[in-house]
Design a protein around this motif. Sequence first.
Motif, short mmCIF file in Angstrom:
data_model
loop_
_atom_site.label_atom_id
_atom_site.label_comp_id
_atom_site.label_asym_id
_atom_site.label_seq_id
_atom_site.Cartn_x
_atom_site.Cartn_y
_atom_site.Cartn_z
N ASP A 166 -65.11 -71.12 44.36
CA ASP A 166 -63.68 -71.06 44.08
C ASP A 166 -63.40 -70.26 42.81
N SER A 167 -64.25 -70.41 41.80
CA SER A 167 -64.07 -69.64 40.56
C SER A 167 -64.25 -68.15 40.81
N ILE A 168 -65.28 -67.80 41.58
CA ILE A 168 -65.51 -66.37 41.89
C ILE A 168 -64.33 -65.82 42.69
N PRO B 112 -68.79 -63.19 51.41
CA PRO B 112 -69.03 -64.54 51.94
C PRO B 112 -68.55 -65.64 50.99
N VAL B 113 -68.64 -65.40 49.69
CA VAL B 113 -68.18 -66.41 48.73
C VAL B 113 -66.67 -66.59 48.85
N ILE B 114 -65.95 -65.48 48.99
CA ILE B 114 -64.50 -65.57 49.16
C ILE B 114 -64.15 -66.25 50.48
N MET B 115 -64.91 -65.95 51.53
CA MET B 115 -64.68 -66.60 52.83
C MET B 115 -64.91 -68.11 52.73
N MET B 116 -65.94 -68.52 52.00
CA MET B 116 -66.19 -69.95 51.82
C MET B 116 -64.99 -70.60 51.13
N SER B 117 -64.49 -69.93 50.11
CA SER B 117 -63.34 -70.47 49.38
C SER B 117 -62.11 -70.54 50.29
N GLN B 118 -61.91 -69.52 51.12
CA GLN B 118 -60.77 -69.53 52.05
C GLN B 118 -60.91 -70.63 53.09
N ASN B 119 -62.12 -70.86 53.57
CA ASN B 119 -62.33 -71.95 54.53
C ASN B 119 -62.00 -73.30 53.91
#
Length: 187
Positions: free
Chosen positions: A57-59, A113-120
């Motif tokens: 989430d921070s990234i 992928p990090v942004i996708m994890m946060s969006q999920n």
Amino acid sequence: MQKSLAEIARRWLTRKPESLSETEKGVLQSAIDRRTISRDINAVHEHGMSTGDRIADSIARVGGSWSFIITFLVFLAIWTIGNTVLLSVEAFDPYPFIFLNLVLSMIAALQAPVIMMSQNRQSERDRIDAAHDYEVNLKAEIEIMALHEKFDDIRHQDILVMREEMATLRAVLERIESRLPETGRPA
């Protein structure tokens, strides 16, 4: 006047208790028990996050900001100007900037992928928020219906009391009228 879950379901939701979801049963039970159902969704969500979730989430928060975009554009400008003009003879990454492309590809490969994890996670949080909003709205509707019913009961009691008082007054008037002589009665 304690009401049962089945009675409230039939009366206010016009549904059979068997057709209610667990959420609706919980809301109805909270209305019967006079408990609140609202809660701080942010605290619930924060409690269930792992360290990896917080980092992701921070990234995503930093990578999706204007300050990051502007800083990154400045970095790209310095890199290209530095390797074409300032270090033209001994440039460590001469044009067409192959090393820069490699770095950008690696950043994109990790950042996406990090942004996708946060969006999920945000989507899941939105679903939890929507479900909580439904519970609160349903509880508010039930409480409003209960208040209307109480006001109707009070109004009904007031009407009954007024009818009794009118009957008493009518009886008093009839007694007074019966004592008046026939000639003194109004026509």
